[in-house]
Enzyme design. Sequence first.
Site, PDB file in Angstrom:
ATOM      1  N   LYS A  21      98.536 -28.551 -45.480  1.00 21.87           N
ATOM      2  CA  LYS A  21      99.724 -28.973 -44.739  1.00 21.87           C
ATOM      3  C   LYS A  21      99.320 -29.580 -43.381  1.00 21.87           C
ATOM      4  O   LYS A  21      98.160 -29.452 -42.956  1.00 21.87           O
ATOM      5  CB  LYS A  21     100.649 -27.762 -44.552  1.00 21.87           C
ATOM      6  CG  LYS A  21     101.252 -27.229 -45.868  1.00 21.87           C
ATOM      7  CD  LYS A  21     102.190 -26.058 -45.583  1.00 21.87           C
ATOM      8  CE  LYS A  21     102.885 -25.560 -46.832  1.00 21.87           C
ATOM      9  NZ  LYS A  21     103.844 -24.456 -46.543  1.00 21.87           N
ATOM     10  N   TYR A  36     110.558 -29.926 -51.841  1.00 19.69           N
ATOM     11  CA  TYR A  36     111.113 -28.619 -51.451  1.00 19.69           C
ATOM     12  C   TYR A  36     112.567 -28.451 -51.890  1.00 19.69           C
ATOM     13  O   TYR A  36     113.310 -27.664 -51.298  1.00 19.69           O
ATOM     14  CB  TYR A  36     110.970 -28.424 -49.942  1.00 19.69           C
ATOM     15  CG  TYR A  36     109.568 -28.022 -49.519  1.00 19.69           C
ATOM     16  CD1 TYR A  36     108.929 -26.910 -50.095  1.00 19.69           C
ATOM     17  CD2 TYR A  36     108.882 -28.717 -48.528  1.00 19.69           C
ATOM     18  CE1 TYR A  36     107.648 -26.532 -49.702  1.00 19.69           C
ATOM     19  CE2 TYR A  36     107.593 -28.335 -48.138  1.00 19.69           C
ATOM     20  CZ  TYR A  36     106.993 -27.245 -48.727  1.00 19.69           C
ATOM     21  OH  TYR A  36     105.721 -26.861 -48.342  1.00 19.69           O
ATOM     22  N   ASN A  43     101.795 -22.114 -42.266  1.00 21.49           N
ATOM     23  CA  ASN A  43     100.933 -21.349 -43.184  1.00 21.49           C
ATOM     24  C   ASN A  43      99.888 -22.183 -43.911  1.00 21.49           C
ATOM     25  O   ASN A  43      99.382 -21.797 -44.967  1.00 21.49           O
ATOM     26  CB  ASN A  43     101.781 -20.500 -44.138  1.00 21.49           C
ATOM     27  CG  ASN A  43     102.702 -21.329 -45.001  1.00 21.49           C
ATOM     28  OD1 ASN A  43     102.665 -22.567 -44.948  1.00 21.49           O
ATOM     29  ND2 ASN A  43     103.517 -20.668 -45.801  1.00 21.49           N
ATOM     30  N   HIS A  63      99.796 -25.383 -49.216  1.00 22.23           N
ATOM     31  CA  HIS A  63     100.763 -25.246 -50.309  1.00 22.23           C
ATOM     32  C   HIS A  63     100.008 -25.184 -51.628  1.00 22.23           C
ATOM     33  O   HIS A  63      99.018 -25.868 -51.820  1.00 22.23           O
ATOM     34  CB  HIS A  63     101.712 -26.449 -50.355  1.00 22.23           C
ATOM     35  CG  HIS A  63     102.542 -26.486 -51.605  1.00 22.23           C
ATOM     36  ND1 HIS A  63     103.732 -25.816 -51.722  1.00 22.23           N
ATOM     37  CD2 HIS A  63     102.318 -27.057 -52.818  1.00 22.23           C
ATOM     38  CE1 HIS A  63     104.214 -25.984 -52.957  1.00 22.23           C
ATOM     39  NE2 HIS A  63     103.371 -26.742 -53.625  1.00 22.23           N
ATOM     40  N   GLU A 112     104.991 -30.950 -59.703  1.00 26.62           N
ATOM     41  CA  GLU A 112     104.491 -31.340 -58.381  1.00 26.62           C
ATOM     42  C   GLU A 112     103.372 -32.382 -58.485  1.00 26.62           C
ATOM     43  O   GLU A 112     103.294 -33.308 -57.671  1.00 26.62           O
ATOM     44  CB  GLU A 112     104.033 -30.095 -57.622  1.00 26.62           C
ATOM     45  CG  GLU A 112     105.217 -29.188 -57.284  1.00 26.62           C
ATOM     46  CD  GLU A 112     104.833 -27.899 -56.566  1.00 26.62           C
ATOM     47  OE1 GLU A 112     103.630 -27.575 -56.476  1.00 26.62           O
ATOM     48  OE2 GLU A 112     105.757 -27.219 -56.089  1.00 26.62           O
TER      49      GLU A 112
HETATM   50  P1  IDP Z   1     105.083 -20.600 -50.817  1.00 27.01           P
HETATM   51  O1  IDP Z   1     104.630 -21.742 -49.958  1.00 27.01           O
HETATM   52  O2  IDP Z   1     104.215 -19.383 -50.634  1.00 27.01           O
HETATM   53  O3  IDP Z   1     105.266 -20.972 -52.256  1.00 27.01           O
HETATM   54  P2  IDP Z   1     107.997 -20.624 -50.611  1.00 27.01           P
HETATM   55  O4  IDP Z   1     108.870 -19.414 -50.645  1.00 27.01           O
HETATM   56  O5  IDP Z   1     108.007 -21.532 -51.797  1.00 27.01           O
HETATM   57  O6  IDP Z   1     106.517 -20.146 -50.246  1.00 27.01           O
HETATM   58  O7  IDP Z   1     108.418 -21.449 -49.300  1.00 27.01           O
HETATM   59  C1  IDP Z   1     107.949 -22.764 -49.111  1.00 27.01           C
HETATM   60  C2  IDP Z   1     107.524 -22.917 -47.667  1.00 27.01           C
HETATM   61  O8  IDP Z   1     108.666 -22.798 -46.835  1.00 27.01           O
HETATM   62  C3  IDP Z   1     106.571 -21.830 -47.154  1.00 27.01           C
HETATM   63  O9  IDP Z   1     105.232 -22.106 -47.466  1.00 27.01           O
HETATM   64  C4  IDP Z   1     106.815 -21.898 -45.660  1.00 27.01           C
HETATM   65  O10 IDP Z   1     106.130 -23.027 -45.096  1.00 27.01           O
HETATM   66  C5  IDP Z   1     108.302 -22.170 -45.618  1.00 27.01           C
HETATM   67  N1  IDP Z   1     109.079 -20.934 -45.500  1.00 27.01           N
HETATM   68  C6  IDP Z   1     109.370 -20.056 -46.483  1.00 27.01           C
HETATM   69  N2  IDP Z   1     110.129 -19.051 -46.039  1.00 27.01           N
HETATM   70  C7  IDP Z   1     110.337 -19.303 -44.715  1.00 27.01           C
HETATM   71  C8  IDP Z   1     111.064 -18.624 -43.675  1.00 27.01           C
HETATM   72  O11 IDP Z   1     111.675 -17.572 -43.888  1.00 27.01           O
HETATM   73  N3  IDP Z   1     111.031 -19.212 -42.429  1.00 27.01           N
HETATM   74  C9  IDP Z   1     110.377 -20.374 -42.180  1.00 27.01           C
HETATM   75  N4  IDP Z   1     109.689 -21.042 -43.133  1.00 27.01           N
HETATM   76  C10 IDP Z   1     109.664 -20.519 -44.379  1.00 27.01           C
HETATM   77 MG    MG Z   2     106.669 -22.074 -53.276  1.00 24.27          MG
END
Ligand code: IDP
Ligand code: MG
Length: 152
Positions: free
Chosen positions: A10, A50, A113, A116, A129
């Site tokens: 990212k 997303y 984080n 992805h 994807e």
């Molecule tokens: P993942 O990346 O581990 O698959 P997902 O639940 O699919 O997690 O969420 C996609 C992305 O959205 C996360 O990687 C993070 O960057 C962001 N995200 C998810 N939950 C939150 C939140 O509660 N606050 C802010 N950003 C979030």
């Molecule tokens: Mg995800």
Amino acid sequence: MTERTFVMVKPDGVQRGLIGEIISRFEDRGLKLVGAKFMRIDQELAHDHYAEHEDKPFFDDLVDFITAGPVMAMVWEGQDATRQVRKMMGETDPAESDPGTIRGDFGLDLGRNVIHGSDHEDPGANEREIDLFFDEEELLDWDRIDETWLYE
Ligand code: IDP
Ligand code: MG
């Protein structure tokens, strides 16, 4: 079972100089890189990628973040690749991720984080994807020279 999965460093990971470190981890594990694109995600692609989070309160911030700078989009291939990549990534929240995982070693905040990877619990997410980011001819079929020593 050999499969392909979509992985992306990212914008925060790119800005923090982590592309090489992250690629090294997957290479060292034995996964095979079959596609890579250093690119900028536009609004439309961000919304498509997303789409499952469209109704979440963090969606607008997430789109702003993922379009804020270049990303390194990749396809990695190997046995059980989707699940193994997710294990190497750690939890969604770096604060909950074990040391030794990518998010556990390089992140502190949920909204930053680093990486992805396709969700292994969402069947077809990897192929969906990959199709979103790559054309068929951008993915290469090739043999790693060590494959006979990686797989029984
Ligand atoms: P993942 O990346 O581990 O698959 P997902 O639940 O699919 O997690 O969420 C996609 C992305 O959205 C996360 O990687 C993070 O960057 C962001 N995200 C998810 N939950 C939150 C939140 O509660 N606050 C802010 N950003 C979030
Ligand atoms: Mg995800």
